[in-house]
Motif scaffolding. Sequence first.
Motif, short mmCIF file in Angstrom:
data_model
loop_
_atom_site.label_atom_id
_atom_site.label_comp_id
_atom_site.label_asym_id
_atom_site.label_seq_id
_atom_site.Cartn_x
_atom_site.Cartn_y
_atom_site.Cartn_z
N TYR A 115 46.44 -65.16 -9.31
CA TYR A 115 46.20 -66.02 -10.43
C TYR A 115 44.63 -66.09 -10.83
CZ TYR A 115 50.92 -67.57 -9.77
OH TYR A 115 52.28 -67.55 -9.60
N VAL A 116 43.80 -66.04 -9.59
CA VAL A 116 42.37 -66.26 -9.61
C VAL A 116 41.86 -65.12 -10.56
CG1 VAL A 116 40.16 -66.27 -8.62
CG2 VAL A 116 42.17 -67.42 -7.64
N GLY A 134 53.59 -71.77 -15.52
CA GLY A 134 53.86 -72.66 -14.80
C GLY A 134 52.70 -73.65 -14.41
N SER A 135 53.09 -74.86 -13.89
CA SER A 135 52.34 -75.84 -13.52
C SER A 135 51.44 -75.67 -11.98
CB SER A 135 53.08 -77.22 -13.45
OG SER A 135 53.96 -77.46 -12.70
N LYS A 136 52.15 -75.26 -11.43
CA LYS A 136 51.95 -75.13 -9.85
C LYS A 136 50.59 -74.66 -9.69
CE LYS A 136 53.56 -73.66 -5.16
NZ LYS A 136 54.37 -73.05 -4.39
N THR A 137 50.02 -73.57 -10.42
CA THR A 137 48.63 -72.98 -10.39
C THR A 137 47.87 -73.37 -11.57
OG1 THR A 137 49.69 -70.83 -11.39
CG2 THR A 137 49.67 -71.07 -9.03
N PHE A 141 43.37 -72.39 -13.61
CA PHE A 141 42.97 -71.81 -15.01
C PHE A 141 42.37 -73.04 -15.55
CE2 PHE A 141 46.84 -69.32 -13.86
CZ PHE A 141 46.45 -68.04 -14.33
N THR A 142 42.35 -74.31 -15.40
CA THR A 142 41.78 -75.21 -16.23
C THR A 142 40.62 -75.28 -15.52
OG1 THR A 142 42.72 -76.95 -14.55
CG2 THR A 142 43.78 -76.96 -16.80
N ASP A 143 40.42 -74.92 -14.30
CA ASP A 143 38.70 -75.07 -13.62
C ASP A 143 38.05 -74.09 -14.28
OD1 ASP A 143 39.62 -77.11 -11.89
OD2 ASP A 143 39.79 -76.09 -10.22
N ARG A 144 38.61 -72.84 -14.85
CA ARG A 144 37.96 -71.79 -15.14
C ARG A 144 37.67 -71.77 -16.61
NH1 ARG A 144 39.96 -71.11 -10.06
NH2 ARG A 144 38.80 -69.71 -8.89
N LYS A 166 50.37 -83.80 -14.42
CA LYS A 166 49.24 -82.77 -13.99
C LYS A 166 48.39 -82.32 -15.07
CE LYS A 166 50.26 -79.98 -10.57
NZ LYS A 166 50.76 -78.74 -9.78
N CYS A 167 48.89 -82.01 -16.45
CA CYS A 167 48.34 -81.84 -17.44
C CYS A 167 47.10 -82.65 -17.70
CB CYS A 167 49.25 -81.57 -18.60
SG CYS A 167 50.24 -80.04 -18.70
N GLU A 168 47.55 -84.11 -17.81
CA GLU A 168 46.49 -85.07 -17.91
C GLU A 168 45.62 -85.33 -17.11
OE1 GLU A 168 46.66 -90.01 -19.20
OE2 GLU A 168 48.60 -89.14 -18.55
#
Length: 255
Positions: A115-116, A134-137, A141-144, A166-168
Motif C-alpha cells: 500500500y505504501v 477499502g477503509s482499513k488502509t 493514502f490520505t496522509d500522502r 473514518k473518512c471524516e
Amino acid sequence: MILVLAGTSDARELALLIQRAGYELLTTVVTDSAAKSMEEAGVPVQVGRLTADDIRQLIADKGVTTVVDASHPFAEEASKNAMAASKAAGVPYIRYERESIAAPGSDKLIVVDDYVQAAELAADKRGVIMLTTGSKTLKIFTDRLLGLPDTTLVARMLPRLDNMQKCEELGLEQKNIVAMQGPFSKELNKALYAHYGVTLMITKESGKVGAFDEKVEAALEMGIETIVIGRPQIDYGTKFSDYDSVLNQLSQGGN
C-alpha cells in the motif's frame, strides 16, 4: 467440528458445501453484514476479530478438528493467527484462497508490492485518484495524497457508519466518497470513473470474486492508469483454490 474463517463471498459457498457434506461447523466473520449473510444461509456464525489465542481457545472449547482459513487474500494477520493457533492446538490447517488472476498486459498498468508503494507512486502521478482498496488502509493514502496540488482522492468503500466516520476523521470530503456495496459491473465502474474524471485507479489483486478484473478492465479500456497491489506472499502450507480439494482434504482428516 470444522472452524471456517470466512472473509469472502466464496467462503460462504465453501462453508455451505462443508455443511452439506455432513460436517458440523462454525464460521467466524468480522462484520455484522457478513454474519447476516451466514445466518440467512443457515450456517452457524460468530462475529468479531480473533487473535491467535482466541482461535486456540475456540478450538479447545468447540472440539475443532480442522481449521479452514477462507479469509480474504489481504487479511494477512487473520491467516497468521489461524496458522499459529492451529499449530499450537495440534490440529490441521487448510487454506482456501481464490485463484490469482493474471493482470492484462498494458503500459497503463503497474503492479506494486504494498500500500505504501502504491500511495507514494500515486503522489508522484497526482490527478484524480480513485481508491478501491477499502477503509482499513485509507490513512496510508490520505496522509500522502490529501492536500497535494492538482490532486483529488476519491475513495470507494462499503456503506458502513465506521467507514464514514473514518473518512471524516481523515479529512476526506463527502463529495469524494463512493459508499456502495458491489459487485460492480464493468459498465458501472466505467460510469463512476467518467463521473469523477478519474485519471488513476488503485486496487488490490484479490481474485475474480472480488471483481478485480472488472475494475481493471474498465479502467484500461478508458485509458486510465491503474496501480495494482499484489497479494501478500505467505507460506500457507496446505493451500487450495477450489472447493472440491478442500472437501477431499477434510475427508482425509484434514492432514
